[in-house]
Design a protein around this motif. Structure first.
Motif, mmCIF file in Angstrom:
data_model
loop_
_atom_site.group_PDB
_atom_site.id
_atom_site.type_symbol
_atom_site.label_atom_id
_atom_site.label_comp_id
_atom_site.label_asym_id
_atom_site.label_seq_id
_atom_site.Cartn_x
_atom_site.Cartn_y
_atom_site.Cartn_z
ATOM 1 N N VAL A 179 0.851 -1.198 0.000
ATOM 2 C CA VAL A 179 0.000 0.000 0.000
ATOM 3 C C VAL A 179 0.886 1.248 0.000
ATOM 4 O O VAL A 179 0.483 2.325 -0.386
ATOM 5 C CB VAL A 179 -0.955 0.044 1.211
ATOM 6 C CG1 VAL A 179 -1.870 -1.157 1.210
ATOM 7 C CG2 VAL A 179 -0.191 0.144 2.497
ATOM 8 N N GLU A 180 2.166 1.042 0.400
ATOM 9 C CA GLU A 180 3.076 2.193 0.567
ATOM 10 C C GLU A 180 3.603 2.738 -0.747
ATOM 11 O O GLU A 180 4.048 3.867 -0.808
ATOM 12 C CB GLU A 180 4.294 1.772 1.426
ATOM 13 C CG GLU A 180 3.957 1.095 2.748
ATOM 14 C CD GLU A 180 3.358 2.075 3.722
ATOM 15 O OE1 GLU A 180 2.339 1.734 4.343
ATOM 16 O OE2 GLU A 180 3.895 3.190 3.827
ATOM 17 N N ASN A 181 3.668 1.846 -1.792
ATOM 18 C CA ASN A 181 4.324 2.326 -3.016
ATOM 19 C C ASN A 181 3.636 1.813 -4.264
ATOM 20 O O ASN A 181 2.656 1.078 -4.186
ATOM 21 C CB ASN A 181 5.807 1.906 -2.984
ATOM 22 C CG ASN A 181 5.966 0.399 -3.007
ATOM 23 O OD1 ASN A 181 5.359 -0.277 -3.839
ATOM 24 N ND2 ASN A 181 6.751 -0.121 -2.072
ATOM 25 N N ILE A 182 4.198 2.219 -5.401
ATOM 26 C CA ILE A 182 3.545 1.946 -6.696
ATOM 27 C C ILE A 182 4.097 0.688 -7.349
ATOM 28 O O ILE A 182 3.710 0.341 -8.458
ATOM 29 C CB ILE A 182 3.747 3.152 -7.655
ATOM 30 C CG1 ILE A 182 5.244 3.376 -7.966
ATOM 31 C CG2 ILE A 182 3.126 4.402 -7.073
ATOM 32 C CD1 ILE A 182 5.506 4.420 -9.030
ATOM 33 N N GLY A 191 -0.548 4.617 -9.200
ATOM 34 C CA GLY A 191 0.543 5.597 -9.256
ATOM 35 C C GLY A 191 0.197 6.875 -8.504
ATOM 36 O O GLY A 191 -0.266 6.832 -7.378
ATOM 37 N N ALA A 192 0.338 8.007 -9.225
ATOM 38 C CA ALA A 192 0.191 9.303 -8.559
ATOM 39 C C ALA A 192 -1.269 9.681 -8.354
ATOM 40 O O ALA A 192 -1.579 10.740 -7.830
ATOM 41 C CB ALA A 192 0.871 10.376 -9.402
ATOM 42 N N ARG A 193 -2.220 8.838 -8.832
ATOM 43 C CA ARG A 193 -3.670 9.076 -8.667
ATOM 44 C C ARG A 193 -4.164 10.250 -9.510
ATOM 45 O O ARG A 193 -5.327 10.300 -9.866
ATOM 46 C CB ARG A 193 -4.028 9.332 -7.197
ATOM 47 C CG ARG A 193 -3.788 8.125 -6.324
ATOM 48 C CD ARG A 193 -4.325 8.334 -4.929
ATOM 49 N NE ARG A 193 -4.596 7.027 -4.319
ATOM 50 C CZ ARG A 193 -5.503 6.837 -3.377
ATOM 51 N NH1 ARG A 193 -6.227 7.847 -2.966
ATOM 52 N NH2 ARG A 193 -5.698 5.648 -2.857
ATOM 53 N N VAL A 194 -3.290 11.172 -9.841
ATOM 54 C CA VAL A 194 -3.713 12.346 -10.617
ATOM 55 C C VAL A 194 -4.149 11.876 -12.009
ATOM 56 O O VAL A 194 -3.591 10.912 -12.538
ATOM 57 C CB VAL A 194 -2.529 13.333 -10.743
ATOM 58 C CG1 VAL A 194 -2.904 14.500 -11.642
ATOM 59 C CG2 VAL A 194 -2.114 13.819 -9.369
#
Ligand code: E85
Length: 232
Positions: free
Chosen positions: A83-86, A200-203
């Motif tokens: 959950v911490e990283n991509i 990833g960045a969710r954006v």
């Protein structure tokens, strides 16, 4: 899928919708008649609720001849996903039963050769994720064509500043992009699955944050080890 188009019905018959209590949470795709590939981050949205996999669908709500909501026999999130990283954001799903191929239910071949997809290659991604930044969810499958950008460019300071490893790849995200709910879907280049949509960045739709996709070739040995154990 931001600024894509509604897919002609059943034209991407490998697409699956990962669902919890009848609600779409993530994409995924058939890589064998009893196996779906998706993203490990999708399990966060699921909690410990019962997951189901919808195959053969175009509309999420309407009755369709080859639409089937299937149970999950076993979930295999990648052991190094977190959950911490991509990184290693992959989930192998063993279905309760084998699907019978039809016009609306087909397997998508995936890339086994570990060669990077050249920058500029036009690939496509499909899904039932957000079609607007305000979070509009579609009832029908959408898809969009996206251009691959090199990891060198994707790792510049203005983008991801060195966090993109050789197990990831990027696409342009200027306006057209994947978004929430598209995670787990395939990035298809020349008819072959080369990547899996990573949160990833969710954006979404911001050119400074290209779409991030988990490349498939580096994980083929992991798939084969799971299949060998499951079919012993
Ligand atoms: N293209 C990257 C990509 C691929 C897959 C998923 C995602 N985003 C997301 N994954 N999970 C999320 N949880 C909350 N919000 C999210 N994105 C969001 C929501 C509203 C407006 C907006 O601009 C972006 C995401 C982003």
């Amino acid at each position: 899928i931001l600024r894509g188009q509604e897919t002609p019905a059943h034209q991407r018959p490998y697409m699956t919708s990962l669902q919890v209590s009848g609600k779409h949470i993530c994409g995924g795709f058939l890589i064998a008649d009893q196996w779906v590939l998706s993203a490990a981050h999708c399990l966060q949205d699921a909690g410990n609720a019962t997951l189901q996999v919808l195959v053969g669908a175009h509309s999420l709500s309407e009755a369709e001849p080859n639409k089937r909501l299937l149970g999950v026999r076993k979930l295999f999130p990648h052991p190094n996903s977190s959950v911490e990283n991509i990184y290693n954001d992959l989930l192998l799903i063993q279905l309760e039963e084998r699907v019978s191929p039809s016009a609306d239910v087909q397997i998508l071949p995936f890339q086994r050769e570990d060669r990077s997809v050249p920058a500029g290659t036009q690939c496509e991604v499909a899904g039932w994720g957000f079609i607007s930044n305000t979070g509009r969810l579609p009832d029908k499958l959408h898809h969009v064509e996206l251009s691959v950008i090199s990891n060198t460019v994707c790792n510049t300071r203005i983008h991801y500043d060195g966090s993109i490893t050789e197990k990831l790849m990027c696409t342009e995200s200027k306006r057209k992009d994947s978004c929430k709910g598209d995670s787990g879907g395939p990035l298809v280049c020349n008819g072959v699955a080369e990547g899996v949509v990573a949160t990833g960045a969710r954006v979404c739709g911001n050119w400074k944050k290209p779409g991030i996709y988990t490349r498939i070739p580096p994980y083929v040995d992991w798939f084969d080890s799971i299949w060998a154990a499951a079919h012993q």
